[in-house]
Design a protein around this motif. Structure first.
Motif, PDB file in Angstrom:
ATOM      1  N   LYS A 196      51.184  58.973  42.485  1.00  9.79           N
ATOM      2  CA  LYS A 196      51.763  58.654  41.181  1.00  9.79           C
ATOM      3  C   LYS A 196      52.381  59.866  40.473  1.00  9.79           C
ATOM      4  CE  LYS A 196      50.960  56.142  36.922  1.00  9.79           C
ATOM      5  NZ  LYS A 196      50.062  55.336  36.103  1.00  9.79           N
TER       6      LYS A 196
ATOM      7  N   TYR B  63      59.037  53.965  38.640  1.00 10.29           N
ATOM      8  CA  TYR B  63      58.918  52.780  39.492  1.00 10.29           C
ATOM      9  C   TYR B  63      60.070  51.861  39.117  1.00 10.29           C
ATOM     10  CZ  TYR B  63      54.263  54.456  40.609  1.00 10.29           C
ATOM     11  OH  TYR B  63      53.217  55.223  41.050  1.00 10.29           O
TER      12      TYR B  63
ATOM     13  N   SER C 254      46.788  42.318  42.781  1.00  8.20           N
ATOM     14  CA  SER C 254      47.148  42.345  41.367  1.00  8.20           C
ATOM     15  C   SER C 254      46.258  43.318  40.590  1.00  8.20           C
ATOM     16  CB  SER C 254      47.031  40.925  40.816  1.00  8.20           C
ATOM     17  OG  SER C 254      47.177  40.930  39.432  1.00  8.20           O
ATOM     18  N   ASP C 255      44.938  43.262  40.858  1.00  7.60           N
ATOM     19  CA  ASP C 255      44.016  44.176  40.165  1.00  7.60           C
ATOM     20  C   ASP C 255      44.315  45.629  40.498  1.00  7.60           C
ATOM     21  OD1 ASP C 255      42.779  42.100  38.972  1.00  7.60           O
ATOM     22  OD2 ASP C 255      41.051  42.051  40.320  1.00  7.60           O
TER      23      ASP C 255
ATOM     24  N   TRP D 216      47.126  46.914  41.578  1.00  4.71           N
ATOM     25  CA  TRP D 216      48.420  47.325  41.017  1.00  4.71           C
ATOM     26  C   TRP D 216      48.249  47.731  39.556  1.00  4.71           C
ATOM     27  CZ3 TRP D 216      52.792  48.976  42.793  1.00  4.71           C
ATOM     28  CH2 TRP D 216      53.937  48.946  42.012  1.00  4.71           C
ATOM     29  N   LYS D 217      47.441  46.949  38.827  1.00  5.42           N
ATOM     30  CA  LYS D 217      47.201  47.277  37.421  1.00  5.42           C
ATOM     31  C   LYS D 217      46.382  48.553  37.318  1.00  5.42           C
ATOM     32  CE  LYS D 217      47.689  42.634  35.721  1.00  5.42           C
ATOM     33  NZ  LYS D 217      47.310  41.698  36.794  1.00  5.42           N
TER      34      LYS D 217
ATOM     35  N   LYS E 220      48.841  51.302  37.561  1.00 11.89           N
ATOM     36  CA  LYS E 220      49.681  51.440  36.373  1.00 11.89           C
ATOM     37  C   LYS E 220      48.879  51.836  35.125  1.00 11.89           C
ATOM     38  CE  LYS E 220      53.771  50.264  37.981  1.00 11.89           C
ATOM     39  NZ  LYS E 220      54.798  49.696  37.150  1.00 11.89           N
ATOM     40  N   THR E 221      47.550  51.648  35.172  1.00 15.33           N
ATOM     41  CA  THR E 221      46.753  52.078  34.021  1.00 15.33           C
ATOM     42  C   THR E 221      45.973  53.341  34.364  1.00 15.33           C
ATOM     43  OG1 THR E 221      44.951  50.608  34.639  1.00 15.33           O
ATOM     44  CG2 THR E 221      46.525  49.766  33.049  1.00 15.33           C
TER      45      THR E 221
ATOM     46  N   TYR F 168      46.031  56.962  34.054  1.00 14.58           N
ATOM     47  CA  TYR F 168      46.796  57.949  33.283  1.00 14.58           C
ATOM     48  C   TYR F 168      46.374  59.347  33.694  1.00 14.58           C
ATOM     49  CZ  TYR F 168      47.245  53.652  30.630  1.00 14.58           C
ATOM     50  OH  TYR F 168      47.455  52.356  30.277  1.00 14.58           O
TER      51      TYR F 168
ATOM     52  N   GLY G  85      59.557  55.163  32.615  1.00  9.97           N
ATOM     53  CA  GLY G  85      59.674  55.107  34.067  1.00  9.97           C
ATOM     54  C   GLY G  85      58.787  54.055  34.713  1.00  9.97           C
TER      55      GLY G  85
ATOM     56  N   LYS H 180      55.734  53.846  34.650  1.00  9.12           N
ATOM     57  CA  LYS H 180      54.566  54.460  35.275  1.00  9.12           C
ATOM     58  C   LYS H 180      53.267  54.058  34.593  1.00  9.12           C
ATOM     59  CE  LYS H 180      56.179  58.769  35.493  1.00  9.12           C
ATOM     60  NZ  LYS H 180      56.275  60.169  35.931  1.00  9.12           N
ATOM     61  N   ASP H 181      53.213  54.251  33.281  1.00 12.31           N
ATOM     62  CA  ASP H 181      51.976  53.965  32.567  1.00 12.31           C
ATOM     63  C   ASP H 181      52.125  52.683  31.757  1.00 12.31           C
ATOM     64  OD1 ASP H 181      50.990  56.199  33.643  1.00 12.31           O
ATOM     65  OD2 ASP H 181      51.071  57.431  31.843  1.00 12.31           O
ATOM     66  N   PHE H 182      51.244  51.730  32.044  1.00 15.60           N
ATOM     67  CA  PHE H 182      51.260  50.480  31.305  1.00 15.60           C
ATOM     68  C   PHE H 182      50.772  50.698  29.886  1.00 15.60           C
ATOM     69  CE2 PHE H 182      50.925  46.674  34.455  1.00 15.60           C
ATOM     70  CZ  PHE H 182      52.227  46.887  34.821  1.00 15.60           C
TER      71      PHE H 182
ATOM     72  N   SER I  75      52.671  41.130  39.449  1.00 13.23           N
ATOM     73  CA  SER I  75      51.862  41.796  40.466  1.00 13.23           C
ATOM     74  C   SER I  75      51.179  40.775  41.367  1.00 13.23           C
ATOM     75  CB  SER I  75      50.858  42.729  39.810  1.00 13.23           C
ATOM     76  OG  SER I  75      50.044  42.021  38.918  1.00 13.23           O
TER      77      SER I  75
END
Lengths: 355, 288
Positions: free
Chosen positions: A208, A214, A344-345, A347-348, A351-352, A354, B228, B230-232, B246
């Motif tokens: 990441k 993305y 799905s989990d 992927w989240k 994306k979460t 940090y 980008g 990247k961060d939700f 997703s």
């Protein structure tokens, strides 16, 4: 006072024109066909020809990935007639009884499709789909900025190369992104083993901080404009980008890549099945298929049309990869719901995460 | 007697508004609550709420970025609104127009435009490189995009007018005679501002804060374009649960997360109104 009346009058005229325009697009004697396709995936002039020839209006809209298209359709928020899903999504939609059985009497041009592209596992009895294009995922890179030594082995690892931190793009859809991580680890991209998915997610999380963004179709601007140097994407689009920027090159990674078949299908709840089949038939016409292929750059399944392409395209091993390359590629299958939940989990989770 | 004096019954006048509120506010909220407290089999459950804990990092990031954006908006907007309210009528009209002007363009287009400005090969970096080249120096460029700073910038840029306009309106409502009175009673410039103008503009600040904070905390497109993807932020998460990009659509978790944001906004608004009331009793709110 006069000034004011004129202003009011002009506003009314403007409103009436707008209303008339809206009404005009909805009415009309011929049917309006709702075609829902991937972004950047058609020669728009073909649509105009279809409208002129048949008198059927085409309302053309696009999506960025299979999942977006699927959720739009099951939510019932909009109605579509023709869609172009990839193979795994077709199996899913057949299973869920969303697709109409086609009447091939209305699609005589189906005979032009090569035998290699008929009766594939996602539609074994050739009932629901007519192939549109096919291709593989490739890794695109800019030869000006990426050292030759780093691409010599044509590996997927280029996407994890620290040297190019901040200049790497990644798929903004989980199925394609996880497939790359799975291939990197040597797993099947159709794996249903949770531990393998977890490992792939760890790879993506580790990657990441190297990823600039993305993206889906934004990849065009970013690679052509040299904002980013490396990105995985679909072969046809990669070709289109290479035409725009001569420094771009691409390869099918040695670890393997996804091979996809996007096919035209008709939704079960369509009210214009016959017109939809007419459209599919039109798209398979040799002359139309050639024109479309020249625009979208993807590999086409129509035999005659393929023969009419220029030599350069026909012999391009990236668009039409040789058998030994296709051997290491894998076609997606529809994943069971537990695996989709996990995907799905995870992927989240990516994306979460940090930094 | 009273009835005769009203030409039309009050209830009749209210009917369209009530109908609208029921159909487009109450029913949707009821649906959100229903989905938030039920599972896929339509049974009552509280388990959706634990995702609030699961995604606390995302909630925190969203709150943090939107608070920063709101504070920056406030610091920028107040002086602008103040200057506007003290200017001539013509300047005021033109300034309002210029503030509204960007809003005539589509939100997405405006946000995409920032991409071309901030990218590594964008306007700012190319200009800086050009200047560095002039002095014969190498310049790598700044990374201005695909980070949290760019997301905050997107929020500030897009929502700033919603902060300026209410503050400006509140300030123009202050009668000049009050300022003169304060001066007469011996207040210096700072005191006039601190004791008269600022308290009386609090209602404007409050509605400005609400109008910037709420769209900021629920945004999902700014983070995608300028961050980008990247961060939700919490808005991205909700979008993903509803659209299933997703791979899985889950209205229940999506609704639970939406409800949590709604409750957070409600609490914030309540606190704001409380603050507003205090200001009114101690300041000159009764004039308005």
């Amino acid at each position: 006072m006069i000034k004011k009346s004129i202003a009011v009058f002009l506003t009314l005229v403007l409103l009436c024109t707008l209303l008339a325009a809206c009404a005009g697009s909805g009415a009309g004697n011929a049917a309006t066909l709702n075609v829902y396709n991937w972004g950047e995936y058609i020669d728009q002039t073909v649509l105009e020809d279809f409208e002129a020839e048949t008198g059927i209006q085409v309302n053309y809209t696009t999506y960025a990935n299979n999942e977006e298209m699927y959720s739009k359709i099951v939510s019932g928020a909009a109605s579509y007639d023709v869609i172009v899903p990839s193979e795994y999504m077709i199996s899913k939609m057949i299973e869920e009884d969303l697709l109409a059985e086609l009447d091939f009497a209305n699609i005589p041009n189906y005979s032009k499709i090569g035998d290699d592209y008929k009766g594939l596992p996602y539609d074994p009895d050739e009932k629901y789909s007519v192939p549109y294009t096919w291709g593989t995922v490739v890794i695109v890179y800019n030869t000006k900025y990426v050292d030759e030594a780093d691409v010599e082995d044509e590996s997927i690892d280029l996407l994890w190369n620290e040297k190019y931190a901040g200049k790497i793009l990644m798929f903004d859809n989980p199925r394609d992104a996880f497939a790359l991580a799975m291939s990197k680890l040597g797993y099947s991209m159709n794996s249903t083993t949770p531990s393998e998915w977890e490992a792939a997610a760890d790879e993506l999380i580790a990657q990441k901080h190297l990823v600039q963004a993305y993206v889906m179709d934004q990849v065009f601007d970013k690679l052509i404009g040299e904002e980013a140097y490396i990105a995985p994407y679909y072969a046809g689009d990669a070709m289109a980008m290479m035409e725009e920027n001569e420094d771009l090159a691409a390869y099918v990674p040695v670890e393997g890549a996804n091979q996809f078949f996007d096919s035209m299908c008709v939704l079960k709840n369509t009210r214009h099945k016959k017109e939809a089949e007419q459209f599919i038939n039109f798209m398979c016409d040799t002359e139309i298929a050639v024109r479309n292929a020249e625009e979208v750059c993807y590999a086409i399944p129509q035999v005659e049309a393929y023969e009419e392409l220029d030599e350069e395209t026909k012999n391009d091993t990236m668009v039409y990869p040789p058998a030994e390359v296709l051997e290491r590629c894998e076609v997606f299958v529809n994943l069971p719901s537990e695996t989709l939940e996990l995907q799905s989990d995870l992927w989240k989770k990516l994306k979460t995460h940090y930094d | 007697m009273r009835k005769n004096r009203d030409p039309i019954n009050k209830k009749v006048m209210l009917a369209p508004f009530s109908g609208w509120m029921v159909l487009f506010v109450l029913v949707p909220i009821a649906l959100v609550v229903y989905y938030a407290f039920s599972n896929a089999d339509r049974q009552f459950t509280l388990s959706n709420l634990h995702w609030m804990y699961e995604y606390r990092g995302t909630l925190w990031l969203s709150v943090k970025l939107s608070v920063i954006a709101t504070v920056i908006c406030m610091l920028l907007a107040y002086p602008i609104a103040y200057a506007m309210s003290r200017a001539s009528e013509k300047v005021q009209r033109n300034a309002t127009l210029f503030i509204m002007l960007p809003m005539w363009m589509n939100f997405l287009v405006r946000t995409y435009a920032w991409m071309t400005i901030l990218e590594d090969t964008g306007l700012v970096n190319n200009a800086l490189r050009g200047i560095a080249g002039w002095f014969g120096k190498e310049f790598d460029g700044l990374s201005l995009i695909n980070n949290h700073g760019a997301i905050v910038l997107g929020m500030v840029y897009n929502f700033l007018p919603y902060m300026i306009l209410p503050i400006y309106t509140a300030l123009t409502k202050i009668s000049y005679s009050l300022i003169e009175a304060a001066r007469d009673l011996g207040a210096n410039g700072g005191q006039v501002f601190g004791k008269v103008i600022l308290p009386m503009s609090v209602p404007g600040i409050i509605s400005g804060i609400t109008m910037v904070f709420i769209p900021s905390i629920s945004t999902f497109i700014i983070s995608k374009i300028l961050g980008g993807g990247k961060d939700f932020l919490i808005g991205d998460l909700i979008e993903d649960y509803f659209l299933g990009n997703s791979g899985v659509v889950n209205y229940n978790i999506g609704a639970a997360l939406s409800l949590i944001i709604m409750v957070m906004i409600l609490i914030a608004t309540f606190m704001m109104n409380h603050f507003d009331k205090d200001a009114k009793t101690s300041g000159g709110g009764s004039v308005i």
